[in-house]
Scaffold this motif. Sequence first.
Motif, PDB file in Angstrom:
ATOM      1  N   MET A  31      46.560  35.918  40.968  1.00 29.74           N
ATOM      2  CA  MET A  31      46.533  36.466  42.318  1.00 29.74           C
ATOM      3  C   MET A  31      45.326  37.367  42.468  1.00 29.74           C
ATOM      4  O   MET A  31      45.023  38.151  41.569  1.00 29.74           O
ATOM      5  N   SER A  32      44.638  37.249  43.583  1.00 27.85           N
ATOM      6  CA  SER A  32      43.538  38.151  43.917  1.00 27.85           C
ATOM      7  C   SER A  32      43.278  38.007  45.410  1.00 27.85           C
ATOM      8  O   SER A  32      43.712  37.029  46.027  1.00 27.85           O
ATOM      9  N   PRO A  33      42.585  38.975  46.022  1.00 25.30           N
ATOM     10  CA  PRO A  33      42.313  38.887  47.465  1.00 25.30           C
ATOM     11  C   PRO A  33      41.514  37.645  47.845  1.00 25.30           C
ATOM     12  O   PRO A  33      41.536  37.228  49.003  1.00 25.30           O
ATOM     13  N   MET A  34      40.797  37.060  46.872  1.00 23.36           N
ATOM     14  CA  MET A  34      39.976  35.891  47.173  1.00 23.36           C
ATOM     15  C   MET A  34      40.726  34.571  47.066  1.00 23.36           C
ATOM     16  O   MET A  34      40.243  33.533  47.472  1.00 23.36           O
ATOM     17  N   ASP A  35      41.938  34.604  46.489  1.00 22.36           N
ATOM     18  CA  ASP A  35      42.695  33.370  46.276  1.00 22.36           C
ATOM     19  C   ASP A  35      43.300  32.846  47.570  1.00 22.36           C
ATOM     20  O   ASP A  35      43.423  33.562  48.568  1.00 22.36           O
TER      21      ASP A  35
END
Length: 221
Positions: free
Chosen positions: A42-46
């Motif tokens: 999970m990351s803001p770019m996913d």
Amino acid sequence: MTDEQHICAEIVPIFSHLDRDSLVKISAVTHHERVKKGTLVMSPMDQKRLVILAKGSIKVYQLSTAGKEQLLRMMEPGDFEGEKLLFKTEDEPLYGEVLQDSTICTLSRSAFQQLLLAYPEISLKLLEATTDKMTRLEKQANLINIESVESRIVIYLLDLAKASGETEVMIPMKLKELATYIGTTPETLSRKLKQLERHALIERNGRKIAILDYENLEDFY
């Protein structure tokens, strides 16, 4: 379809009330994958998706403006994260790092929204789970705001004991993660735990903590 795909649907509380046929349908639209230790799932770019942990361990954290990691929670099998991203367009600054080789299942935004339409009762279960998460986050925020590190540690240990009903508890994360969780450094955490041991309030064996003097430990903070 593998047994692990079925497990993903069966162990998640928001799906637990559904019958076998419904669980099979949910499993059919989940994406199953094995992920290695250190992987960011999970990351803001996913892409926006619901991440369900079937096996292993994942830490969920945010980064401060200075780039400092703040641990929010540890995911255990049956836990899920990312539900907020399925309802709003803006990114959420959440990261999920795999702490050991793990198995996850994911549901895309469109697949999850279709499930909500097909099974409206999932929405109520989701609301309950989200409320529970918010309560835990508020509890953590209150803990971090306590000035004394000793008090944060004692309150954390007592909460574990109250939740388990036992005087011997297992810290569910490595000490460096616990330090981040309560807003201190691993060195300070280790020093304060040793101080509690010197006062004969606890006995520590790795992550296992035995509370030796419950009443005086409560008075300690």
